[in-house]
Motif scaffolding. Structure first.
Motif, short mmCIF file in Angstrom:
data_model
loop_
_atom_site.label_atom_id
_atom_site.label_comp_id
_atom_site.label_asym_id
_atom_site.label_seq_id
_atom_site.Cartn_x
_atom_site.Cartn_y
_atom_site.Cartn_z
N THR A 64 0.85 -1.18 0.00
CA THR A 64 0.00 0.00 0.00
C THR A 64 0.88 1.24 0.00
N VAL A 65 0.63 2.11 -0.96
CA VAL A 65 1.37 3.36 -1.05
C VAL A 65 0.36 4.49 -0.97
N THR B 53 -1.15 8.19 -1.51
CA THR B 53 -1.04 9.21 -2.56
C THR B 53 -0.06 10.30 -2.16
N GLU B 54 -0.11 10.68 -0.90
CA GLU B 54 0.79 11.73 -0.41
C GLU B 54 2.26 11.31 -0.56
N ASP B 55 2.51 10.02 -0.38
CA ASP B 55 3.89 9.52 -0.52
C ASP B 55 4.37 9.62 -1.97
N LEU B 56 3.46 9.38 -2.92
CA LEU B 56 3.84 9.51 -4.32
C LEU B 56 4.23 10.95 -4.64
N TRP B 57 3.41 11.89 -4.16
CA TRP B 57 3.71 13.29 -4.41
C TRP B 57 4.98 13.73 -3.68
N SER B 58 5.21 13.22 -2.49
CA SER B 58 6.44 13.55 -1.75
C SER B 58 7.67 13.05 -2.50
N ALA B 59 7.58 11.86 -3.04
CA ALA B 59 8.70 11.32 -3.81
C ALA B 59 8.96 12.17 -5.04
N ALA C 189 -3.99 8.34 -8.80
CA ALA C 189 -4.39 8.14 -7.41
C ALA C 189 -5.13 9.37 -6.88
N THR C 190 -4.67 10.54 -7.27
CA THR C 190 -5.33 11.78 -6.84
C THR C 190 -6.74 11.86 -7.43
N GLN C 191 -6.89 11.50 -8.69
CA GLN C 191 -8.22 11.52 -9.32
C GLN C 191 -9.17 10.56 -8.63
N VAL C 192 -8.70 9.36 -8.31
CA VAL C 192 -9.53 8.38 -7.62
C VAL C 192 -9.95 8.90 -6.25
N MET C 193 -9.01 9.49 -5.54
CA MET C 193 -9.30 10.03 -4.21
C MET C 193 -10.34 11.15 -4.31
N LEU C 194 -10.20 12.04 -5.28
CA LEU C 194 -11.14 13.13 -5.44
C LEU C 194 -12.52 12.62 -5.87
N LEU C 195 -12.56 11.59 -6.70
CA LEU C 195 -13.84 10.98 -7.09
C LEU C 195 -14.52 10.37 -5.88
N ASP C 196 -13.75 9.65 -5.06
CA ASP C 196 -14.30 9.01 -3.86
C ASP C 196 -14.88 10.03 -2.89
N LYS C 197 -14.24 11.19 -2.80
CA LYS C 197 -14.70 12.22 -1.88
C LYS C 197 -15.82 13.07 -2.48
N GLY C 198 -16.12 12.88 -3.75
CA GLY C 198 -17.16 13.64 -4.40
C GLY C 198 -16.75 15.05 -4.79
#
Length: 57
Positions: free
Chosen positions: A8-9, A11-17, A43-52
């Motif tokens: 599990t990674v 999303t914030e870790d991807l952006w930090s890297a 990952a950001t798009q999925v997160m934003l979709l999930d949050k509406g």
């Protein structure tokens, strides 16, 4: 286990890297950097979709 493992990674870790790698301009032209950036975007798009926050068209 059946020979496969999952990691599990966050999303914030991807952006930090990517932020760290941005200090090395030569990294931005590599294929793996582009794949990492695509993964962070997806990952950001999925997160934003999930949050509406955004909707799928």
């Amino acid at each position: 286990m059946n020979g496969t493992a999952s990691i599990t990674v966050l999303t914030e870790d991807l952006w930090s890297a990517l932020d760290v790698l941005d200090a090395m301009p030569e990294a931005q032209h590599t294929e793996w950097y582009k794949r990492l950036e695509e993964a962070a975007d997806a990952a950001t798009q999925v997160m934003l979709l999930d949050k509406g926050v955004i909707t799928e068209q």
